[in-house]
Design a protein around this motif. Sequence first.
Motif, PDB file in Angstrom:
ATOM      1  N   ILE A 355       0.812  -1.216   0.000  1.00 17.26           N
ATOM      2  CA  ILE A 355       0.000   0.000   0.000  1.00 17.26           C
ATOM      3  C   ILE A 355       0.847   1.269   0.000  1.00 17.26           C
ATOM      4  CG2 ILE A 355      -1.967  -1.110   1.111  1.00 17.26           C
ATOM      5  CD1 ILE A 355      -1.087   0.066   3.757  1.00 17.26           C
ATOM      6  N   ARG A 356       2.167   1.099   0.206  1.00 15.19           N
ATOM      7  CA  ARG A 356       3.028   2.263   0.281  1.00 15.19           C
ATOM      8  C   ARG A 356       4.480   1.823   0.232  1.00 15.19           C
ATOM      9  NH1 ARG A 356       3.965   5.927   5.471  1.00 15.19           N
ATOM     10  NH2 ARG A 356       4.545   7.892   4.537  1.00 15.19           N
ATOM     11  N   SER A 357       5.353   2.708  -0.215  1.00 11.89           N
ATOM     12  CA  SER A 357       6.781   2.423  -0.178  1.00 11.89           C
ATOM     13  C   SER A 357       7.556   3.692   0.135  1.00 11.89           C
ATOM     14  CB  SER A 357       7.258   1.817  -1.510  1.00 11.89           C
ATOM     15  OG  SER A 357       7.013   2.688  -2.594  1.00 11.89           O
ATOM     16  N   LEU A 358       8.654   3.525   0.852  1.00  8.84           N
ATOM     17  CA  LEU A 358       9.541   4.618   1.224  1.00  8.84           C
ATOM     18  C   LEU A 358      10.893   4.345   0.567  1.00  8.84           C
ATOM     19  CD1 LEU A 358       8.787   4.601   5.075  1.00  8.84           C
ATOM     20  CD2 LEU A 358       7.537   5.826   3.299  1.00  8.84           C
ATOM     21  N   HIS A 359      11.495   5.369  -0.039  1.00  9.68           N
ATOM     22  CA  HIS A 359      12.711   5.162  -0.820  1.00  9.68           C
ATOM     23  C   HIS A 359      13.830   6.127  -0.438  1.00  9.68           C
ATOM     24  CE1 HIS A 359      10.699   2.841  -4.235  1.00  9.68           C
ATOM     25  NE2 HIS A 359       9.663   3.338  -3.581  1.00  9.68           N
ATOM     26  N   ASP A 360      15.042   5.657  -0.648  1.00  6.57           N
ATOM     27  CA  ASP A 360      16.223   6.495  -0.837  1.00  6.57           C
ATOM     28  C   ASP A 360      16.828   5.999  -2.137  1.00  6.57           C
ATOM     29  OD1 ASP A 360      18.629   7.796  -0.962  1.00  6.57           O
ATOM     30  OD2 ASP A 360      19.194   7.446   1.115  1.00  6.57           O
ATOM     31  N   PRO A 361      16.411   6.544  -3.282  1.00  6.98           N
ATOM     32  CA  PRO A 361      16.726   5.946  -4.587  1.00  6.98           C
ATOM     33  C   PRO A 361      18.183   6.015  -4.998  1.00  6.98           C
ATOM     34  CG  PRO A 361      15.593   8.035  -4.872  1.00  6.98           C
ATOM     35  CD  PRO A 361      15.559   7.731  -3.405  1.00  6.98           C
ATOM     36  N   THR A 362      18.973   6.835  -4.333  1.00  9.36           N
ATOM     37  CA  THR A 362      20.394   6.949  -4.685  1.00  9.36           C
ATOM     38  C   THR A 362      21.318   6.510  -3.555  1.00  9.36           C
ATOM     39  OG1 THR A 362      20.456   9.257  -3.945  1.00  9.36           O
ATOM     40  CG2 THR A 362      19.910   8.862  -6.262  1.00  9.36           C
ATOM     41  N   GLY A 363      20.752   6.070  -2.443  1.00 10.45           N
ATOM     42  CA  GLY A 363      21.579   5.704  -1.304  1.00 10.45           C
ATOM     43  C   GLY A 363      22.255   6.894  -0.664  1.00 10.45           C
ATOM     44  N   GLN A 364      21.653   8.064  -0.798  1.00  8.09           N
ATOM     45  CA  GLN A 364      22.271   9.290  -0.283  1.00  8.09           C
ATOM     46  C   GLN A 364      22.424   9.240   1.234  1.00  8.09           C
ATOM     47  OE1 GLN A 364      20.774  13.051  -1.873  1.00  8.09           O
ATOM     48  NE2 GLN A 364      20.857  13.963   0.156  1.00  8.09           N
ATOM     49  N   VAL A 365      21.400   8.724   1.918  1.00  6.03           N
ATOM     50  CA  VAL A 365      21.466   8.605   3.375  1.00  6.03           C
ATOM     51  C   VAL A 365      21.780   7.170   3.778  1.00  6.03           C
ATOM     52  CG1 VAL A 365      20.177   8.851   5.537  1.00  6.03           C
ATOM     53  CG2 VAL A 365      19.910  10.557   3.721  1.00  6.03           C
ATOM     54  N   THR A 366      21.062   6.221   3.191  1.00  7.22           N
ATOM     55  CA  THR A 366      21.323   4.815   3.468  1.00  7.22           C
ATOM     56  C   THR A 366      21.123   4.011   2.195  1.00  7.22           C
ATOM     57  OG1 THR A 366      20.721   2.917   4.861  1.00  7.22           O
ATOM     58  CG2 THR A 366      18.939   4.419   4.238  1.00  7.22           C
ATOM     59  N   SER A 367      22.021   3.073   1.952  1.00 12.16           N
ATOM     60  CA  SER A 367      21.970   2.308   0.704  1.00 12.16           C
ATOM     61  C   SER A 367      20.985   1.155   0.764  1.00 12.16           C
ATOM     62  CB  SER A 367      23.355   1.775   0.355  1.00 12.16           C
ATOM     63  OG  SER A 367      23.850   0.952   1.390  1.00 12.16           O
ATOM     64  N   ALA A 368      20.589   0.741   1.973  1.00 13.53           N
ATOM     65  CA  ALA A 368      19.609  -0.333   2.136  1.00 13.53           C
ATOM     66  C   ALA A 368      19.045  -0.254   3.547  1.00 13.53           C
ATOM     67  CB  ALA A 368      20.244  -1.696   1.895  1.00 13.53           C
TER      68      ALA A 368
END
Length: 398
Positions: A355-368
């Motif tokens: 129903i939802r997703s949260l991203h850091d698409p470039t790993g700027q803060v965290t890579s996974a």
Amino acid sequence: MFDLKQLSSTLQMKRVSWVWLLSALSAVFTVYVSLIPSPIRPNLYIYPKPLPALEGTLQKNNLLQRAKKLFEGQLLGPESITAGKNGTLYTGAQDGRILAFNNTHIWTIARTGQNVPGCGSFELEPICGRPKGLKMNREGDLLVLDAYFGLLKVNVSTGQMEMLLSSETGINGEPFFFLNSLDISQSGLVYFTDSTTRWGRRHYRYEVMEVNALGRLIEYNPETKVARQLLGNLYLANGIALSQDESFLVISEMSVCRLSRLYLKGPKTGQMDIFSDNLPGYPDNIKINNHGNFYVGLGAVRYEGVSKIGPFLDLVGPYPGIKNFIAKVTPLFLFDIFVPRHAIVLEISPDGKIIRSLHDPTGQVTSAVGEAYQHQGYLYLAHFKSTFIGQIDIRDIE
């Protein structure tokens, strides 16, 4: 006088010599690689198609980049997070420490293994310990699942530890190899995963490459001290979480990118089915949030357009021979070159829908992100390779 014909002939001979030498070396290398044994026994596995597309509820965003980095450099590999009755939070680190923390301070309350120089290294992990899943029980003790040692009970005030079920003892005469995640029911029953009966935690990359079904789900009753196996034949059994009404249990089958469900109550009691399949990554830990939905961290990602050639494991899945070759010539630490820098946390409803997703698409803060844990207005982010604990104000992402 400069003889162009002689020079040309000499260069041609040198080229032939180099070609011959390279061909000979290539032949020797091929024979050598074919003769050395592979460290893995891979299976043919074809991942579901088509690949998930990052659209709709999977649309990219930058919400995970809003995380504040707590205690950066003071710990390595916070794997899982839980809270005590007084609001203090707890996690385990790669060097075997069990840590307590609040918004400003972090401190050690116990260790699952020995405290020797070099703890946190690949070589010493089985000696120093690796706390994985953890949660408070009804009595206020912290139950900790160490990947190597077993299920432990920790008094958070004194640091005193008690072994409830050792990995050496295991179950049904078979020791535990890779203990991973746990959850506790309101009645006190402990559910936990043993990811595989072949590999220890530090060799998890081999387990992912093999795509075998050697994982188990165990139930432990602290009152009777009896453990029983509820499920076997799981693909890298990882995170688990009880549903809000405790009618079923969700299990991450990490290496095949799906969540499975075991019914604990009702007409389907004891039956298992697929809860959510063909995920855009490899599911790690699972936590219930305040809405009764499941937060699922993805240890790595797989989706349409993830790279020019596609997801690495999808590509090599049908070819055990290629997997054997890669495992023979690639040091373990280099396997991470195949992992894109893109963190995703999924929010999945009780009926298995994303129903939802949260991203850091470039790993700027965290890579996974391996786990997302909601507590007192914050979302805490953990990962087994991170050097900090992520903290996001829930109001910033809703």
